[in-house]
Design a protein around this motif. Structure first.
Motif, mmCIF file in Angstrom:
data_model
loop_
_atom_site.group_PDB
_atom_site.id
_atom_site.type_symbol
_atom_site.label_atom_id
_atom_site.label_comp_id
_atom_site.label_asym_id
_atom_site.label_seq_id
_atom_site.Cartn_x
_atom_site.Cartn_y
_atom_site.Cartn_z
ATOM 1 N N UNK A 5 0.838 -1.204 0.000
ATOM 2 C CA UNK A 5 0.000 0.000 0.000
ATOM 3 C C UNK A 5 0.872 1.253 0.000
ATOM 4 N N UNK A 6 1.940 1.215 0.784
ATOM 5 C CA UNK A 6 2.884 2.324 0.873
ATOM 6 C C UNK A 6 3.465 2.643 -0.504
ATOM 7 N N UNK A 7 3.895 1.599 -1.213
ATOM 8 C CA UNK A 7 4.514 1.814 -2.522
ATOM 9 C C UNK A 7 3.511 2.341 -3.546
ATOM 10 N N UNK A 8 2.277 1.934 -3.434
ATOM 11 C CA UNK A 8 1.244 2.455 -4.325
ATOM 12 C C UNK A 8 1.109 3.967 -4.131
ATOM 13 N N UNK A 9 1.151 4.403 -2.890
ATOM 14 C CA UNK A 9 1.061 5.834 -2.604
ATOM 15 C C UNK A 9 2.314 6.574 -3.081
ATOM 16 N N UNK A 10 3.477 5.980 -2.891
ATOM 17 C CA UNK A 10 4.725 6.589 -3.358
ATOM 18 C C UNK A 10 4.689 6.752 -4.880
ATOM 19 N N UNK A 11 4.155 5.749 -5.571
ATOM 20 C CA UNK A 11 4.044 5.825 -7.027
ATOM 21 C C UNK A 11 3.141 6.992 -7.437
ATOM 22 N N UNK A 12 2.038 7.161 -6.739
ATOM 23 C CA UNK A 12 1.146 8.295 -7.028
ATOM 24 C C UNK A 12 1.842 9.618 -6.713
ATOM 25 N N UNK A 13 2.577 9.655 -5.606
ATOM 26 C CA UNK A 13 3.253 10.868 -5.149
ATOM 27 C C UNK A 13 4.309 11.335 -6.158
ATOM 28 N N UNK A 14 5.037 10.395 -6.751
ATOM 29 C CA UNK A 14 6.168 10.753 -7.611
ATOM 30 C C UNK A 14 5.833 10.735 -9.101
ATOM 31 N N UNK A 22 10.551 5.166 -10.162
ATOM 32 C CA UNK A 22 11.557 4.367 -10.885
ATOM 33 C C UNK A 22 10.942 3.604 -12.066
ATOM 34 N N UNK A 23 11.795 3.248 -13.013
ATOM 35 C CA UNK A 23 11.341 2.391 -14.117
ATOM 36 C C UNK A 23 10.751 1.112 -13.549
ATOM 37 N N UNK A 51 21.329 8.491 -12.768
ATOM 38 C CA UNK A 51 21.490 9.019 -11.417
ATOM 39 C C UNK A 51 20.663 10.288 -11.248
ATOM 40 N N UNK A 52 20.565 11.070 -12.298
ATOM 41 C CA UNK A 52 19.775 12.300 -12.252
ATOM 42 C C UNK A 52 18.298 11.986 -12.031
ATOM 43 N N UNK A 53 17.809 10.915 -12.645
ATOM 44 C CA UNK A 53 16.413 10.501 -12.447
ATOM 45 C C UNK A 53 16.188 10.094 -10.996
ATOM 46 N N UNK A 54 17.156 9.395 -10.404
ATOM 47 C CA UNK A 54 17.060 9.024 -8.993
ATOM 48 C C UNK A 54 17.028 10.281 -8.117
ATOM 49 N N UNK A 55 17.889 11.248 -8.431
ATOM 50 C CA UNK A 55 17.934 12.481 -7.645
ATOM 51 C C UNK A 55 16.580 13.191 -7.661
ATOM 52 N N UNK A 56 15.945 13.220 -8.826
ATOM 53 C CA UNK A 56 14.632 13.886 -8.929
ATOM 54 C C UNK A 56 13.600 13.144 -8.082
ATOM 55 N N UNK A 57 13.594 11.821 -8.151
ATOM 56 C CA UNK A 57 12.694 11.000 -7.329
ATOM 57 C C UNK A 57 12.914 11.316 -5.854
ATOM 58 N N UNK A 63 11.577 14.122 -0.587
ATOM 59 C CA UNK A 63 12.114 14.978 0.472
ATOM 60 C C UNK A 63 11.310 16.252 0.703
ATOM 61 N N UNK A 64 10.354 16.541 -0.180
ATOM 62 C CA UNK A 64 9.498 17.716 0.027
ATOM 63 C C UNK A 64 8.810 17.548 1.381
#
Length: 126
Positions: A26-35, A40-41, A79-85, A90-91
């Motif tokens: 459930x947590x990851x589903x929310x993270x996916x919506x958040x980002x 990630x791919x 790495x730049x894509x990871x940084x953006x994620x 971190x907001x």
């Protein structure tokens, strides 16, 4: 070349392996919506099999070797894509939600995160 991150995660004391898995999904589903498009791919979660709910199904080694509950691999374009994620996570409002949600199931004091290097795969020859 992709940028890959491995997370070694532990459940909190008192949380069953089934509860941990349910809440993490459930947590990851929310993270996916958040980002959104910055997710990630792929985010692959490999849970330790605990047939009796507590003990790992160990083939070689001991129970003490398997005190973690999940290995999660994130694959990013770069790495730049990871940084953006990570920036999105971190907001302030997002970070607060993550910390609050994880406080119910995920032992943040024991988490380990590492960048993976080269991957080699050997497949069965037919």
């Amino acid at each position: 070349m992709t940028f890959q991150v491995l997370i070694v995660g532990h459940r909190l004391p008192g949380v069953s392996s089934a509860q941990f898995k349910h809440h993490y999904e459930k947590h990851m589903s929310h993270i996916q919506e958040m980002t959104g498009v910055h997710f990630p791919q792929s985010h692959t979660r490999r849970y330790i099999q605990r047939t009796d709910g507590e003990n790992a199904t160990v083939l070689v080694g001991s129970q003490d070797d398997f005190d973690y509950d999940v290995l999660a691999e994130m694959v990013f374009e770069s790495k730049e894509a990871w940084k953006r994620f990570y920036e999105i996570l971190s907001i302030e409002g997002n970070a607060k939600w993550i910390q609050e949600d994880e406080s119910h199931f995920f032992d943040r004091r024991r988490v380990k995160v590492v960048v993976l290097g080269e991957t080699k795969v050997t497949e069965r020859k037919v």
